[in-house]
Design an enzyme around this catalytic site. Structure first.
Site, PDB file in Angstrom:
ATOM      1  N   SER A 124      36.386  30.437  40.032  1.00  0.00           N
ATOM      2  CA  SER A 124      35.950  31.534  41.116  1.00  0.00           C
ATOM      3  C   SER A 124      36.677  31.435  42.311  1.00  0.00           C
ATOM      4  O   SER A 124      36.841  32.226  43.221  1.00  0.00           O
ATOM      5  CB  SER A 124      34.152  31.129  41.466  1.00  0.00           C
ATOM      6  OG  SER A 124      34.276  29.742  41.619  1.00  0.00           O
ATOM      7  N   HIS A 180      33.127  35.608  36.514  1.00  0.00           N
ATOM      8  CA  HIS A 180      34.240  36.516  37.085  1.00  0.00           C
ATOM      9  C   HIS A 180      35.060  37.189  35.943  1.00  0.00           C
ATOM     10  O   HIS A 180      36.054  37.481  36.341  1.00  0.00           O
ATOM     11  CB  HIS A 180      35.038  35.588  38.046  1.00  0.00           C
ATOM     12  CG  HIS A 180      34.262  35.018  38.953  1.00  0.00           C
ATOM     13  ND1 HIS A 180      33.832  35.704  40.057  1.00  0.00           N
ATOM     14  CD2 HIS A 180      33.723  33.601  39.235  1.00  0.00           C
ATOM     15  CE1 HIS A 180      33.196  34.992  40.826  1.00  0.00           C
ATOM     16  NE2 HIS A 180      33.103  33.669  40.202  1.00  0.00           N
ATOM     17  N   LYS A 210      27.987  40.747  39.913  1.00  0.00           N
ATOM     18  CA  LYS A 210      29.458  40.633  40.417  1.00  0.00           C
ATOM     19  C   LYS A 210      30.084  42.132  40.150  1.00  0.00           C
ATOM     20  O   LYS A 210      29.585  43.201  40.507  1.00  0.00           O
ATOM     21  CB  LYS A 210      30.240  39.572  39.862  1.00  0.00           C
ATOM     22  CG  LYS A 210      29.611  38.255  40.389  1.00  0.00           C
ATOM     23  CD  LYS A 210      30.364  36.925  40.189  1.00  0.00           C
ATOM     24  CE  LYS A 210      30.079  35.969  40.767  1.00  0.00           C
ATOM     25  NZ  LYS A 210      28.603  35.448  41.138  1.00  0.00           N
TER      26      LYS A 210
HETATM   27  N1  PMP Z   1      29.247  30.859  37.900  1.00  0.00           N
HETATM   28  C1  PMP Z   1      30.256  31.154  38.733  1.00  0.00           C
HETATM   29  C2  PMP Z   1      31.579  31.024  38.060  1.00  0.00           C
HETATM   30  C3  PMP Z   1      30.167  31.809  40.161  1.00  0.00           C
HETATM   31  O1  PMP Z   1      31.052  32.077  40.708  1.00  0.00           O
HETATM   32  C4  PMP Z   1      28.727  32.145  40.464  1.00  0.00           C
HETATM   33  C5  PMP Z   1      28.588  32.831  41.968  1.00  0.00           C
HETATM   34  N2  PMP Z   1      29.438  32.860  42.733  1.00  0.00           N
HETATM   35  C6  PMP Z   1      27.436  31.795  39.722  1.00  0.00           C
HETATM   36  C7  PMP Z   1      27.956  31.593  38.459  1.00  0.00           C
HETATM   37  C8  PMP Z   1      26.434  32.209  40.130  1.00  0.00           C
HETATM   38  O2  PMP Z   1      25.904  33.590  39.742  1.00  0.00           O
HETATM   39  P1  PMP Z   1      24.840  34.365  40.592  1.00  0.00           P
HETATM   40  O3  PMP Z   1      25.453  34.592  42.078  1.00  0.00           O
HETATM   41  O4  PMP Z   1      24.411  35.391  39.882  1.00  0.00           O
HETATM   42  O5  PMP Z   1      23.589  33.334  40.673  1.00  0.00           O
END
Ligand code: PMP
Length: 434
Positions: free
Chosen positions: A176, A204, A235
């Site tokens: 991320s 992602h 996302k």
């Molecule tokens: N996994 C990854 C790799 C993320 O980047 C994120 C959020 N940025 C999440 C899980 C969490 O997802 P959510 O925002 O739906 O809680």
């Protein structure tokens, strides 16, 4: 007891003084940020679907038809026909037997990992995995082997060290904060050789990579060879919530064992309907995925032309490594003054001395505005004292001004890489060289 004011003071002293900026109106490639129009370069609305009329209409219709809230957890009375429909569509999309909705990606990772590992087991986790994977490991109370980023050899070494206690390898597919992609094929091979389960977080990758946006695993042709795929709806799919895709016995197990699934209210019908509409749009028009890839390539090319080292990103997530946290903040503010919003990301979200601007491209950006933004970022970076080629990563990172303040406690200490079998109970670390 934590003394709030004192702790807050300490956090500020560490350079952590987070504040939330305010967006007026819907999310899109341009937003009004604290009242000022900006090009948005740090949202996860990758396909530009969050404000798409089809999603809005679907969510509004669902609110009229099913109401606003599900009003109960899935195992009580919160499983509604619309949840089941989205689960079927997601399973099909990911090429798996089953899918199970979770309240968020955070809850999915936390709940699934805790359900798949227990005290005495070892979970193998990439050092740059998302916080929700780290917290899932903590919740499981298993030992955790944190392997060097994308280092399959190190992972292999750790599997040996675990002496048969290995339960699960967990990795992001697209990281991320760096935009690079895990060596998924090699990880799956290792897991098969050593009889380990694999969880891949496609937060992602979903909607972004692979045929029709089916993810990095689909791109590698191995989506049916991992135990659990985690995906988010918040996302690229423009809504909110998350899912896991897996085989049917695993789904049945998680319904009974994943506490974050069991003890949390089901997703609201409008969010579910929004995600359903997004999936439909994606399937009707996979061109969005191609447009995102083309936009990301245009921005990466221009940034490289301006002298930035993009640390191997080949996706829509592009890190501009600055090093020093205060310098990253200054560059972010200066870019904002010029109408470009790229959020500065600092420890503990990223390792010490790798503060950066994390750029995220959308399918709905125009390539010309992306190129112009790259030029702006290079100008403000230079004006702030950063020569793009000077700060290329942790090894090369020398602060230009005051050294970065001490890392917060969640952050690894500087020095040898933060690797090893971490014994949760005894807080012992067995390092690779040990
Ligand atoms: N996994 C990854 C790799 C993320 O980047 C994120 C959020 N940025 C999440 C899980 C969490 O997802 P959510 O925002 O739906 O809680």
């Amino acid at each position: 007891m934590i003394e709030i004011e004192a702790r807050l003071h300490e956090l500020h002293a560490l350079g952590l003084n987070r504040r939330m900026r305010l967006v007026s109106g819907p999310q899109g490639p341009h937003v009004l940020l604290d009242g000022k129009p900006v090009l948005l370069l740090c949202s996860n609305n990758y396909l530009g679907l969050a404000d798409h009329p089809r999603l809005r209409e679907a969510a509004a219709d669902a609110a009229m038809r099913w109401g606003v809230g599900a009003a109960a957890s899935r195992l009580v009375s919160g499983t509604m026909t619309i949840h089941r429909r989205l689960e079927e569509r997601l399973a099909e999309f990911k090429g798996r037997q089953s899918a199970l909705l979770f309240g968020s990606g955070y809850l999915a990772n936390a709940g699934v990992i805790a359900a798949l590992a227990r005290p005495g087991d070892v979970v193998f986790s990439d050092e740059l995995n998302h916080a929700s994977i780290i917290d899932g490991c903590r919740l499981s109370r298993a030992d955790v082997f944190v392997y060097d980023h994308c280092d399959v050899e190190h992972l292999h070494w750790g599997i040996g060290k675990a002496e048969g206690r290995g339960a699960l390898i967990a990795t992001d597919s697209v990281f991320s904060m760096d935009g690079d992609i895990a060596p998924l094929t090699e990880i799956v091979e290792l897991a098969q050789q050593h009889d380990l389960r694999v969880l891949v977080d496609e937060a992602h990758g979903t909607g972004v990579l692979g045929p029709g946006g089916r993810g990095a695993l689909a791109e590698a042709g191995i989506e049916d060879q991992v135990d659990v795929i985690v995906g988010t709806l918040g996302k690229a799919l423009g809504s909110y919530g998350a899912f896991v895709a897996c085989d049917e016995p695993m789904a049945r197990y998680l319904v009974n064992a994943a506490r974050t699934f069991i003890f949390s209210t089901a997703l609201p019908p409008p969010a579910v309907a929004g995600a359903l509409a997004a999936l439909e749009l994606l399937q009707e028009s996979p061109k969005r995925v191609q447009r995102l890839a083309a936009n990301a390539a245009a921005l990466r090319d221009q940034l490289e032309l301006e002298g930035f080292d993009l640390r191997g990103s080949r996706t829509h997530i592009i890190p501009l490594i600055v090093g020093d946290a205060q310098l990253a903040l200054r560059i972010c503010e200066a870019a904002l003054m010029r109408g470009v919003f790229a959020q500065a990301i600092r420890p503990p979200t990223v390792p010490p001395m790798t503060s950066r601007l994390r750029l995220a491209v959308m399918a709905t950006h125009r390539q010309e505005e992306l190129r112009a933004a790259a030029r702006t970022l290079a100008q403000v970076a230079r004006a702030a004292g950063l020569q793009p080629r000077m700060h290329l990563g942790p090894a090369a990172a020398k602060p230009l001004e005051a050294p970065e303040s001490a890392p917060a406690e969640e952050t690894a200490p500087p020095g040898p890489p933060r690797v090893g079998v971490f014994d949760f109970e005894a807080s012992e670390t067995v390092r690779r060289a040990a």
